[in-house]
Design a protein around this motif. Sequence first.
Motif, PDB file in Angstrom:
ATOM      1  N   ALA A 202     144.773  54.955 208.732  1.00 53.47           N
ATOM      2  CA  ALA A 202     145.886  55.449 207.912  1.00 53.47           C
ATOM      3  C   ALA A 202     145.749  54.977 206.476  1.00 53.47           C
ATOM      4  O   ALA A 202     145.979  55.731 205.540  1.00 53.47           O
ATOM      5  N   ARG A 203     145.375  53.709 206.284  1.00 55.15           N
ATOM      6  CA  ARG A 203     145.250  53.212 204.920  1.00 55.15           C
ATOM      7  C   ARG A 203     144.068  53.849 204.203  1.00 55.15           C
ATOM      8  O   ARG A 203     144.112  54.089 203.008  1.00 55.15           O
ATOM      9  N   GLN A 204     142.984  54.117 204.931  1.00 54.79           N
ATOM     10  CA  GLN A 204     141.857  54.783 204.302  1.00 54.79           C
ATOM     11  C   GLN A 204     142.228  56.190 203.878  1.00 54.79           C
ATOM     12  O   GLN A 204     141.694  56.714 202.908  1.00 54.79           O
ATOM     13  N   ALA A 205     143.135  56.823 204.607  1.00 52.36           N
ATOM     14  CA  ALA A 205     143.552  58.179 204.263  1.00 52.36           C
ATOM     15  C   ALA A 205     144.612  58.206 203.180  1.00 52.36           C
ATOM     16  O   ALA A 205     145.136  59.260 202.857  1.00 52.36           O
ATOM     17  N   ALA A 206     144.956  57.053 202.608  1.00 56.50           N
ATOM     18  CA  ALA A 206     146.036  56.996 201.625  1.00 56.50           C
ATOM     19  C   ALA A 206     145.609  57.440 200.238  1.00 56.50           C
ATOM     20  O   ALA A 206     146.410  57.420 199.325  1.00 56.50           O
ATOM     21  N   ILE A 207     144.330  57.805 200.041  1.00 56.21           N
ATOM     22  CA  ILE A 207     143.865  58.341 198.782  1.00 56.21           C
ATOM     23  C   ILE A 207     144.046  59.848 198.829  1.00 56.21           C
ATOM     24  O   ILE A 207     143.448  60.518 199.672  1.00 56.21           O
TER      25      ILE A 207
ATOM     26  N   HIS B  15     136.109  54.700 191.126  1.00 53.28           N
ATOM     27  CA  HIS B  15     137.166  53.795 191.586  1.00 53.28           C
ATOM     28  C   HIS B  15     137.697  54.219 192.949  1.00 53.28           C
ATOM     29  O   HIS B  15     137.906  53.374 193.842  1.00 53.28           O
ATOM     30  N   MET B  16     137.906  55.515 193.156  1.00 51.69           N
ATOM     31  CA  MET B  16     138.390  55.999 194.449  1.00 51.69           C
ATOM     32  C   MET B  16     137.354  55.777 195.541  1.00 51.69           C
ATOM     33  O   MET B  16     137.691  55.449 196.682  1.00 51.69           O
ATOM     34  N   PHE B  17     136.077  55.934 195.202  1.00 50.35           N
ATOM     35  CA  PHE B  17     135.024  55.655 196.178  1.00 50.35           C
ATOM     36  C   PHE B  17     135.046  54.187 196.592  1.00 50.35           C
ATOM     37  O   PHE B  17     134.980  53.866 197.795  1.00 50.35           O
ATOM     38  N   LEU B  18     135.114  53.289 195.620  1.00 50.99           N
ATOM     39  CA  LEU B  18     135.137  51.863 195.938  1.00 50.99           C
ATOM     40  C   LEU B  18     136.393  51.481 196.714  1.00 50.99           C
ATOM     41  O   LEU B  18     136.335  50.651 197.632  1.00 50.99           O
TER      42      LEU B  18
ATOM     43  N   ARG C  92     138.190  53.454 198.741  1.00 52.67           N
ATOM     44  CA  ARG C  92     138.149  54.014 200.088  1.00 52.67           C
ATOM     45  C   ARG C  92     137.122  53.330 200.988  1.00 52.67           C
ATOM     46  O   ARG C  92     137.404  53.024 202.140  1.00 52.67           O
ATOM     47  N   HIS C  93     135.933  53.071 200.442  1.00 51.98           N
ATOM     48  CA  HIS C  93     134.817  52.659 201.299  1.00 51.98           C
ATOM     49  C   HIS C  93     134.443  51.184 201.187  1.00 51.98           C
ATOM     50  O   HIS C  93     133.650  50.701 202.002  1.00 51.98           O
ATOM     51  N   ILE C  94     134.979  50.464 200.209  1.00 50.30           N
ATOM     52  CA  ILE C  94     134.682  49.036 200.090  1.00 50.30           C
ATOM     53  C   ILE C  94     135.960  48.214 200.194  1.00 50.30           C
ATOM     54  O   ILE C  94     136.109  47.375 201.092  1.00 50.30           O
ATOM     55  N   TYR C  95     136.891  48.423 199.266  1.00 48.91           N
ATOM     56  CA  TYR C  95     138.067  47.566 199.183  1.00 48.91           C
ATOM     57  C   TYR C  95     138.925  47.643 200.445  1.00 48.91           C
ATOM     58  O   TYR C  95     139.251  46.604 201.054  1.00 48.91           O
ATOM     59  N   MET C  96     139.313  48.857 200.860  1.00 47.87           N
ATOM     60  CA  MET C  96     140.215  48.988 202.002  1.00 47.87           C
ATOM     61  C   MET C  96     139.589  48.514 203.313  1.00 47.87           C
ATOM     62  O   MET C  96     140.233  47.786 204.078  1.00 47.87           O
ATOM     63  N   PRO C  97     138.335  48.883 203.642  1.00 44.59           N
ATOM     64  CA  PRO C  97     137.749  48.360 204.884  1.00 44.59           C
ATOM     65  C   PRO C  97     137.635  46.846 204.918  1.00 44.59           C
ATOM     66  O   PRO C  97     137.905  46.225 205.951  1.00 44.59           O
ATOM     67  N   VAL C  98     137.239  46.230 203.775  1.00 46.49           N
ATOM     68  CA  VAL C  98     137.122  44.769 203.757  1.00 46.49           C
ATOM     69  C   VAL C  98     138.485  44.120 203.916  1.00 46.49           C
ATOM     70  O   VAL C  98     138.649  43.151 204.673  1.00 46.49           O
TER      71      VAL C  98
ATOM     72  N   GLN D 293     139.929  32.453 207.158  1.00 46.16           N
ATOM     73  CA  GLN D 293     141.126  31.640 207.292  1.00 46.16           C
ATOM     74  C   GLN D 293     141.593  31.058 205.961  1.00 46.16           C
ATOM     75  O   GLN D 293     142.778  30.775 205.790  1.00 46.16           O
ATOM     76  N   GLY D 294     140.671  30.908 204.993  1.00 44.63           N
ATOM     77  CA  GLY D 294     141.042  30.256 203.743  1.00 44.63           C
ATOM     78  C   GLY D 294     141.199  31.170 202.549  1.00 44.63           C
ATOM     79  O   GLY D 294     141.822  30.785 201.560  1.00 44.63           O
ATOM     80  N   VAL D 295     140.631  32.380 202.611  1.00 40.60           N
ATOM     81  CA  VAL D 295     140.670  33.300 201.470  1.00 40.60           C
ATOM     82  C   VAL D 295     141.600  34.453 201.796  1.00 40.60           C
ATOM     83  O   VAL D 295     141.462  35.082 202.848  1.00 40.60           O
ATOM     84  N   PRO D 296     142.558  34.765 200.936  1.00 36.12           N
ATOM     85  CA  PRO D 296     143.453  35.895 201.191  1.00 36.12           C
ATOM     86  C   PRO D 296     142.673  37.207 201.258  1.00 36.12           C
ATOM     87  O   PRO D 296     141.655  37.377 200.584  1.00 36.12           O
ATOM     88  N   PRO D 297     143.134  38.177 202.062  1.00 32.56           N
ATOM     89  CA  PRO D 297     142.413  39.448 202.183  1.00 32.56           C
ATOM     90  C   PRO D 297     142.253  40.187 200.866  1.00 32.56           C
ATOM     91  O   PRO D 297     141.214  40.785 200.616  1.00 32.56           O
ATOM     92  N   ALA D 298     143.288  40.157 199.991  1.00 26.91           N
ATOM     93  CA  ALA D 298     143.197  40.879 198.715  1.00 26.91           C
ATOM     94  C   ALA D 298     142.098  40.293 197.837  1.00 26.91           C
ATOM     95  O   ALA D 298     141.335  41.040 197.197  1.00 26.91           O
ATOM     96  N   ILE D 299     141.981  38.958 197.796  1.00 28.43           N
ATOM     97  CA  ILE D 299     140.947  38.321 196.983  1.00 28.43           C
ATOM     98  C   ILE D 299     139.571  38.629 197.557  1.00 28.43           C
ATOM     99  O   ILE D 299     138.617  38.915 196.814  1.00 28.43           O
ATOM    100  N   ALA D 300     139.441  38.574 198.878  1.00 31.08           N
ATOM    101  CA  ALA D 300     138.153  38.863 199.502  1.00 31.08           C
ATOM    102  C   ALA D 300     137.729  40.304 199.252  1.00 31.08           C
ATOM    103  O   ALA D 300     136.556  40.573 198.957  1.00 31.08           O
ATOM    104  N   ALA D 301     138.677  41.233 199.358  1.00 31.96           N
ATOM    105  CA  ALA D 301     138.351  42.642 199.123  1.00 31.96           C
ATOM    106  C   ALA D 301     137.964  42.883 197.675  1.00 31.96           C
ATOM    107  O   ALA D 301     137.020  43.631 197.384  1.00 31.96           O
TER     108      ALA D 301
END
Length: 573
Positions: free
Chosen positions: A62-67, A411-414, A416-422, A456-464
């Motif tokens: 669902a989140r990947q389809a949000a673009i 930006h939309m490619f990154l 959809r295929h990098i930021y959201m999956p990570v 466990q130590g890095v927030p998902p947003a920072i890791a993505a």
Amino acid sequence: MFAPQVASQPPSSRDSPRLCPQLTRSELEGRQLLGSEPPVFTPSLHRSLRKDHEEAGAGAAARQAAIFFRPRTSILDYTELMCQGSDHMRGLVTCFWTVVGAYLVSLLFAHYERSGEIMSRGLAGVIFSRAADLMISDLALVASTAAVVPMVHLLWVGGAWRLPALLDPRHQGRGRLVQAAFEVAWLAAWYVWLGTRGWPWAQRCFFSLHTVVNWMKVHSYLSSNRRLACALRDVAYLRAQRKRQSDSADSADSAANDAETDAEIDALDAMLCPYTTRFPANLTLANYAMFQLSPALVYELEYPRTERIRWSYMAEKLVGTAGIFVVFYVVVAHLVIPHLERMPETGVFVATLHLMGPMATCWLLFFFITFDSIANGFAELTRFADRRFYDDWWNARGLDEFSRKWNRPVHMFLARHIYMPVRESWHPGHPRKHPRVDDAHAPRQSSATVLSRLRQGVPPAIAAMAATFFFSSIMHEVTVVMACQRWNHAPLFFFQMMQIPLIICSEKLPWLKEQQALRNWAFWLAMVTFQPFLLCLYTYQAFANSSSSQSLDVIVAGGAVNAMVAANATKVS
């Protein structure tokens, strides 16, 4: 593949893109039942589908389809500004092109006074040399990407082309491994081809950039269709599960389970057939050819589409592309290359100071020729209605905001295929296997590793964000290295990765976060100074070698002349 769509605020001019009337989802379904014309893809349907996905809680899918794509015009598209009567940016665009025209006339006149010719022709020989070889190679590059269509059929969909029990797309590890192997092999093959052609730098730059663009299209097509293939098998699994539950449970429990299962099936069905085309009916060469021609790097079953092609608009963009190219040529030939040729004597610092103005001009011209002329031209040719290829990047308060607004297709490619999956897979408790894959065939759970501790130590947003910047930096560095055909210790990679701590600091420091004007000034200062500096770093060795070879030729020629003079003197004596 494409379906007509209406804009939320239709343009006021007759010549602007005409878009079909807006319909709701219920009206679309009614038209399908009546057997009328194929329904159109509308903003109201967009919102309805997005709400369905959010309520269904379909997780990563669902989140990947949000673009989403919807009909929009480019902010600085001069034709649309004139047609719609917009007074916000129209005068600024007119002023910019008037100043550029005056600047061009001044450069050409000054060159004529110095050399007696209107325009330098040395760069033209480099650009147009071996043009036929480049054109044939580029056509072969684009044609080779069509291999993804039978690949999706063979690996994940089935049907007439099915290989016996080859692969289940829901096995995330094996599915991604096969896809990655194909993409790496394809990319490596064309990079090897580029390295063996012996093209000048202009051809290498174009081919390396176009290779990356086509790789993005290949990756998005394979990833999106693999996700749809998973949804297709999930629908079959849920329907079989519902049938088993109906046969074994009592009537009350069966009705409750059936309602829950039906809701999930409907959400997946909306993903498989969001508008008019149902997966896997989209897996055709015609559908892929339209995606290949469209100015989008994120694959969708359907895009918003205008009603007709405005050929006068196409002619304007073609003339605009040629005009901007002439200005770009004059600036590079008369202001950039001479300073780069003198760089071994003057040094990198002096060359950077000389190139700040010309490189900023080249950067703006590259922006207009890519996102205003070429992208809008292909959008008009394919009737692609979403022309939001950039946002107001000139108001950016940092390089992170600039990267989101400067080039929206990438930006939309990154995203959809990098930021959201990570971001989705970064949670410590994230499942490693698809919940509907049989346990007998599921991949084994790995033990605690360094990656699990990082989760466990890095927030998902920072890791993505870090993963996205790392991937983008690698691709930029590889592209530059292939264009230059030499590795220069990765300064571009280093400066791009340094954005991560700067972004974190700007968000954590309240005082800096509130200084909007200061951050915009800092952004512009960085863009004006670092671009010529990086250009000098990457090209210094090439021009130094060229200068050394020329000096050697002069020494050899001088020695030959001295020897001839001495021989003649001996004969005379």
